[in-house]
Write a protein that holds these residues in place. Structure first.
Motif, short mmCIF file in Angstrom:
data_model
loop_
_atom_site.label_atom_id
_atom_site.label_comp_id
_atom_site.label_asym_id
_atom_site.label_seq_id
_atom_site.Cartn_x
_atom_site.Cartn_y
_atom_site.Cartn_z
N UNK A 36 0.77 -1.28 0.16
CA UNK A 36 0.18 -0.06 0.05
C UNK A 36 0.74 1.40 0.07
N UNK A 37 1.77 1.19 0.82
CA UNK A 37 2.67 2.55 0.73
C UNK A 37 3.60 2.57 -0.36
N UNK A 38 3.97 1.72 -0.93
CA UNK A 38 4.71 1.89 -2.19
C UNK A 38 3.85 2.28 -3.26
N UNK A 39 2.58 1.92 -3.39
CA UNK A 39 1.61 2.12 -4.31
C UNK A 39 1.28 3.89 -4.09
N UNK A 40 1.22 4.19 -2.76
CA UNK A 40 0.64 5.50 -2.55
C UNK A 40 2.13 6.65 -2.90
N UNK A 41 3.20 6.09 -2.47
CA UNK A 41 4.36 6.59 -2.89
C UNK A 41 4.48 7.04 -4.40
N UNK A 42 4.42 6.00 -5.18
CA UNK A 42 4.29 6.05 -6.61
C UNK A 42 3.27 6.99 -7.28
N UNK A 43 2.21 7.14 -6.43
CA UNK A 43 1.04 7.74 -6.88
C UNK A 43 1.23 9.09 -6.88
N UNK A 44 2.18 9.77 -5.79
CA UNK A 44 2.25 11.01 -5.68
C UNK A 44 3.80 11.41 -6.01
N UNK A 45 4.54 10.58 -6.57
CA UNK A 45 5.94 10.78 -6.85
C UNK A 45 6.28 11.82 -8.13
#
Lengths: 190, 69
Positions: free
Chosen positions: A87-96
């Motif tokens: 979940x955290x990797x996906x969110x990081x990539x979402x806003x990167x």
């Protein structure tokens, strides 16, 4: 005799590692709630799901601490540590990539944003479990020494995390009601 | 949905402390299932699906090799 001592030492070390993990997660969850209630940072849905993964990880740790005879609790905690990572990797990539409507939510702590912290926490948890297995093996925990503070500490920590989870339940009810969660405000306070 | 996830999780904690391990694990599994569903729902975009096109790169157009074969 030496085996018994080794076993008692290993059991104490095992509990110590698990207690430290639980303490770290309790601290992170407390800090997250501090940001929410003191700084007015309303958590996004993915942020709340990361909290769920952390709470469930705590559940596994608590179960492992209460029943050292099996590794089920550790397995549960590892499953949710992986979920936290996903979940955290996906969110990081979402806003990167900065673009309209997408930016990291919340303040940066030591220059690192919340979802990136979550990635680091998940990796640290998985490394912790790997080290525990590497050092102690598939330990069948011996009962802790009678005068040890660790069982009481783990009980108090577990209770604290359970209370935090109940507070989060009420908080989610106020923020999302029974529907979708938004970061624009608390649904029940409008 | 989020409320149900936290509700199952809180009940799981409660049951664990009451020594009801089996029902606690069932509640935890329910929480996990709902979490996975909500996570998939949250990251799905009608335009992109589950892809992340803002991370994709395009092949740079290469100049035609002089005197190419």
């Amino acid at each position: 005799m030496k085996d018994i001592l080794d076993s008692a030492l290993a059991a104490t070390l095992d509990r110590l590692i698990l207690c430290l993990m639980l303490l770290a997660l309790a601290g992170v969850l407390t800090a997250a709630m501090g940001f929410q209630y003191l700084d007015g940072e309303i958590p996004c849905p993915l942020c709340l799901l990361q909290r769920v993964a952390m709470f469930a990880c705590c559940f596994g740790l608590i179960q492992q601490l209460r029943d050292g005879g099996s590794q089920r609790g550790a397995g549960i905690a590892m499953i949710f540590a992986v979920l936290l990572l996903v979940i955290s990797v996906r969110q990081t990539l979402l806003d990167i990539v900065p673009r309209p409507g997408h930016a990291y939510i919340g303040p940066a702590v030591f220059g690192v944003h919340m979802p990136v912290w979550s990635v680091l926490i998940a990796v640290a948890l998985l490394i912790g479990f790997a080290v525990r297995l590497a050092v102690l093996g598939g330990l069948r925990s011996a009962p802790p020494p009678e005068r040890s503070m660790l069982p009481r500490l783990s009980y108090v920590l577990g209770l604290y995390v359970a209370i935090l989870c109940a507070i989060n339940l009420l908080s989610v009810l106020v923020q999302c009601g029974f529907g979708q969660c938004h970061t624009t405000g608390y649904a029940l306070l409008r | 949905m989020m409320f149900a996830i936290f509700a199952f999780l809180t009940i799981a904690f409660l049951l664990e402390f009451l020594g009801r391990r089996g029902p606690a694990l069932i509640c935890l599994a329910a929480s996990l299932g709902l979490t996975l569903y909500l996570f998939a729902w949250e990251i799905y975009s009608p335009d992109y699906g589950f892809r992340m096109p803002w991370l994709e790169v395009e092949l740079e157009e290469r100049p035609a090799a002089a005197g190419g074969a």
